[in-house]
Design a protein around this motif. Structure first.
Motif, PDB file in Angstrom:
ATOM      1  N   GLN A 180       4.088   4.711  10.843  1.00  0.00           N
ATOM      2  CA  GLN A 180       3.599   6.023  11.845  1.00  0.00           C
ATOM      3  C   GLN A 180       2.588   6.721  11.300  1.00  0.00           C
ATOM      4  O   GLN A 180       1.973   6.931  12.020  1.00  0.00           O
ATOM      5  N   VAL A 181       2.646   7.351   9.855  1.00  0.00           N
ATOM      6  CA  VAL A 181       2.154   7.893   9.655  1.00  0.00           C
ATOM      7  C   VAL A 181       0.675   7.796   9.208  1.00  0.00           C
ATOM      8  O   VAL A 181      -0.146   8.826   9.705  1.00  0.00           O
ATOM      9  N   LEU A 182       0.529   6.236   8.736  1.00  0.00           N
ATOM     10  CA  LEU A 182      -0.934   5.421   9.033  1.00  0.00           C
ATOM     11  C   LEU A 182      -1.908   5.107   9.933  1.00  0.00           C
ATOM     12  O   LEU A 182      -2.697   6.000  10.438  1.00  0.00           O
ATOM     13  N   ALA A 183      -0.557   4.812  10.696  1.00  0.00           N
ATOM     14  CA  ALA A 183      -1.271   4.806  12.393  1.00  0.00           C
ATOM     15  C   ALA A 183      -1.018   6.539  12.936  1.00  0.00           C
ATOM     16  O   ALA A 183      -2.458   6.610  13.157  1.00  0.00           O
ATOM     17  N   TRP A 184      -0.564   7.278  12.558  1.00  0.00           N
ATOM     18  CA  TRP A 184      -1.135   8.884  13.005  1.00  0.00           C
ATOM     19  C   TRP A 184      -2.135   9.950  12.871  1.00  0.00           C
ATOM     20  O   TRP A 184      -3.186   9.273  13.027  1.00  0.00           O
ATOM     21  N   GLU A 221       9.700  12.219  14.059  1.00  0.00           N
ATOM     22  CA  GLU A 221      10.208  13.586  13.734  1.00  0.00           C
ATOM     23  C   GLU A 221       9.980  14.042  12.967  1.00  0.00           C
ATOM     24  O   GLU A 221       8.358  14.429  12.529  1.00  0.00           O
ATOM     25  N   GLU A 222      10.041  15.787  12.704  1.00  0.00           N
ATOM     26  CA  GLU A 222       9.252  16.576  12.160  1.00  0.00           C
ATOM     27  C   GLU A 222       9.011  16.249  10.677  1.00  0.00           C
ATOM     28  O   GLU A 222       8.180  16.623  10.237  1.00  0.00           O
ATOM     29  N   ASP A 223      10.493  15.769   9.773  1.00  0.00           N
ATOM     30  CA  ASP A 223       9.499  15.642   8.410  1.00  0.00           C
ATOM     31  C   ASP A 223       8.118  14.613   8.543  1.00  0.00           C
ATOM     32  O   ASP A 223       7.296  14.606   7.649  1.00  0.00           O
ATOM     33  N   VAL A 224       8.657  13.581   9.296  1.00  0.00           N
ATOM     34  CA  VAL A 224       7.559  12.516   9.046  1.00  0.00           C
ATOM     35  C   VAL A 224       6.081  13.095   9.912  1.00  0.00           C
ATOM     36  O   VAL A 224       5.317  12.862   9.369  1.00  0.00           O
ATOM     37  N   GLN A 225       5.627  14.030  11.077  1.00  0.00           N
ATOM     38  CA  GLN A 225       4.610  14.712  11.104  1.00  0.00           C
ATOM     39  C   GLN A 225       4.389  15.147   9.767  1.00  0.00           C
ATOM     40  O   GLN A 225       3.246  15.502  10.187  1.00  0.00           O
ATOM     41  N   LYS A 226       4.921  15.963   9.453  1.00  0.00           N
ATOM     42  CA  LYS A 226       4.798  16.958   8.029  1.00  0.00           C
ATOM     43  C   LYS A 226       3.996  16.522   6.814  1.00  0.00           C
ATOM     44  O   LYS A 226       2.802  16.033   5.994  1.00  0.00           O
ATOM     45  N   TRP A 227       4.706  14.899   6.762  1.00  0.00           N
ATOM     46  CA  TRP A 227       3.946  14.201   6.120  1.00  0.00           C
ATOM     47  C   TRP A 227       2.747  13.918   5.754  1.00  0.00           C
ATOM     48  O   TRP A 227       1.825  13.015   5.509  1.00  0.00           O
ATOM     49  N   ALA A 228       2.661  12.883   7.367  1.00  0.00           N
ATOM     50  CA  ALA A 228       1.099  12.642   7.971  1.00  0.00           C
ATOM     51  C   ALA A 228       0.545  13.500   8.211  1.00  0.00           C
ATOM     52  O   ALA A 228      -0.700  13.426   8.019  1.00  0.00           O
ATOM     53  N   GLU A 229       0.560  14.686   7.978  1.00  0.00           N
ATOM     54  CA  GLU A 229      -0.650  16.042   8.480  1.00  0.00           C
ATOM     55  C   GLU A 229      -1.218  16.407   6.905  1.00  0.00           C
ATOM     56  O   GLU A 229      -2.598  16.771   6.606  1.00  0.00           O
ATOM     57  N   TYR A 275       0.845  -1.130  -0.114  1.00  0.00           N
ATOM     58  CA  TYR A 275       0.120   0.307   0.334  1.00  0.00           C
ATOM     59  C   TYR A 275       0.910   1.689   0.111  1.00  0.00           C
ATOM     60  O   TYR A 275       1.834   1.411   0.617  1.00  0.00           O
ATOM     61  N   VAL A 276       0.725   2.127  -0.997  1.00  0.00           N
ATOM     62  CA  VAL A 276       1.761   3.160  -1.440  1.00  0.00           C
ATOM     63  C   VAL A 276       0.791   4.240   0.269  1.00  0.00           C
ATOM     64  O   VAL A 276      -0.213   4.455  -0.628  1.00  0.00           O
ATOM     65  N   VAL A 277       1.815   4.974   0.894  1.00  0.00           N
ATOM     66  CA  VAL A 277       1.452   5.730   1.515  1.00  0.00           C
ATOM     67  C   VAL A 277       1.056   6.968   1.004  1.00  0.00           C
ATOM     68  O   VAL A 277       1.952   7.918   0.558  1.00  0.00           O
ATOM     69  N   ALA A 278       0.000   8.128   1.096  1.00  0.00           N
ATOM     70  CA  ALA A 278      -0.568   9.315   0.160  1.00  0.00           C
ATOM     71  C   ALA A 278       0.528  10.027   0.760  1.00  0.00           C
ATOM     72  O   ALA A 278       0.660  10.168   1.836  1.00  0.00           O
ATOM     73  N   PRO A 279       1.021  11.306  -0.122  1.00  0.00           N
ATOM     74  CA  PRO A 279       0.514  12.008  -1.210  1.00  0.00           C
ATOM     75  C   PRO A 279       1.827  10.873  -2.521  1.00  0.00           C
ATOM     76  O   PRO A 279       1.779  11.806  -3.231  1.00  0.00           O
ATOM     77  N   HIS A 280       2.507  10.185  -1.796  1.00  0.00           N
ATOM     78  CA  HIS A 280       3.626   9.712  -2.467  1.00  0.00           C
ATOM     79  C   HIS A 280       2.485   9.190  -3.654  1.00  0.00           C
ATOM     80  O   HIS A 280       1.528   8.481  -3.358  1.00  0.00           O
ATOM     81  N   THR A 281       2.889   8.048  -5.240  1.00  0.00           N
ATOM     82  CA  THR A 281       2.200   7.175  -5.731  1.00  0.00           C
ATOM     83  C   THR A 281       2.930   6.506  -6.617  1.00  0.00           C
ATOM     84  O   THR A 281       2.450   5.691  -6.578  1.00  0.00           O
ATOM     85  N   GLN A 282       3.759   6.399  -6.267  1.00  0.00           N
ATOM     86  CA  GLN A 282       4.328   5.014  -6.630  1.00  0.00           C
ATOM     87  C   GLN A 282       5.263   4.288  -5.465  1.00  0.00           C
ATOM     88  O   GLN A 282       6.123   5.021  -4.054  1.00  0.00           O
ATOM     89  N   LEU A 283       5.843   2.946  -5.831  1.00  0.00           N
ATOM     90  CA  LEU A 283       5.535   2.056  -3.919  1.00  0.00           C
ATOM     91  C   LEU A 283       6.905   1.829  -4.202  1.00  0.00           C
ATOM     92  O   LEU A 283       7.768   1.607  -5.467  1.00  0.00           O
ATOM     93  N   SER A 284       7.254   1.909  -2.687  1.00  0.00           N
ATOM     94  CA  SER A 284       8.466   2.147  -2.392  1.00  0.00           C
ATOM     95  C   SER A 284       8.517   1.893  -1.069  1.00  0.00           C
ATOM     96  O   SER A 284       7.662   1.964  -0.640  1.00  0.00           O
ATOM     97  N   VAL A 285      10.298   1.282  -0.197  1.00  0.00           N
ATOM     98  CA  VAL A 285       9.895   0.435   1.293  1.00  0.00           C
ATOM     99  C   VAL A 285      10.192   1.634   2.111  1.00  0.00           C
ATOM    100  O   VAL A 285       9.317   2.117   3.139  1.00  0.00           O
TER     101      VAL A 285
END
Length: 188
Positions: A77-81, A104-112, A27-37
């Motif tokens: 973490q992003v999906l859980a948040w 981490e701050e960059d992960v928090q921004k990604w989640a939001e 499952y690709v976590v938005a806003p990304h569209t390409q599957l990567s690790v």
């Protein structure tokens, strides 16, 4: 090794959210569209269906986030948040977990950023979009936090306002300004 095989190895052949061992897919976590690790997770069909159609959320299923929110992998973490954020308006346990979570701050921004994409409209109990100035009817008795007062079923809130949180509307009830959960209102 393929990305899917790497994700499967990372997850131990389990859903990275609920630990189910069957019907797994990347499952690709938005806003990304390409599957990567770095931008993907391995999840079960049950979690995937609820992420893609939030109106079918089984709240009890998401108690699994108590474990997965501590994952060392940012996409987990992003999906859980995001899921805890959506559940926190109506569920105290989700709000408590969200308060404990650290990213981490960059992960928090990604989640939001992804949450804003997913949940930008304020919807009533029937899924109708609510706009500033609409009139709504409360569909069940609602206790007012911090008091013994109750907003009675059938109470009309005229000229609602919207907040930054799309799960809430603001308005005056019995002469007092307050926020009400939009899911407990019906547009008139």
């Amino acid at each position: 090794m393929s990305t899917e095989a790497t994700l499967l190895a990372r997850s131990g052949s389990k859903c990275e959210l609920c630990s189910a061992e069957t019907s797994l897919s990347p499952y690709v976590v938005a806003p990304h569209t390409q599957l990567s690790v770095d931008h993907g997770v391995m999840i079960c069909d049950h979690c995937k269906a609820q992420l893609e159609e939030p109106e079918q959320t089984d709240v009890n299923h998401w108690h699994c986030l108590n474990e997965s929110m501590w994952s060392e992998h940012p996409p987990v973490q992003v999906l859980a948040w995001r899921q805890l954020k959506q559940l926190s308006a109506e569920n105290g346990w989700a709000h408590d977990l969200l308060d404990m979570m650290y990213m981490e701050e960059d992960v928090q921004k990604w989640a939001e950023s992804g949450l804003n994409d997913v949940q930008e409209k304020t919807l009533d109990a029937n899924g109708a979009e609510l706009n500033k100035g609409d009139n709504v009817t409360v569909i069940k008795d609602l206790p007012i936090k911090g008091t013994k007062q109750v907003i009675k079923q059938g109470t009309v809130i005229r000229g609602i306002g919207l907040s930054d949180d799309p799960t809430l509307v603001s308005g005056k009830v019995n002469g007092q300004s307050m926020y009400v959960i939009a899911a407990f209102c019906r547009k008139k």
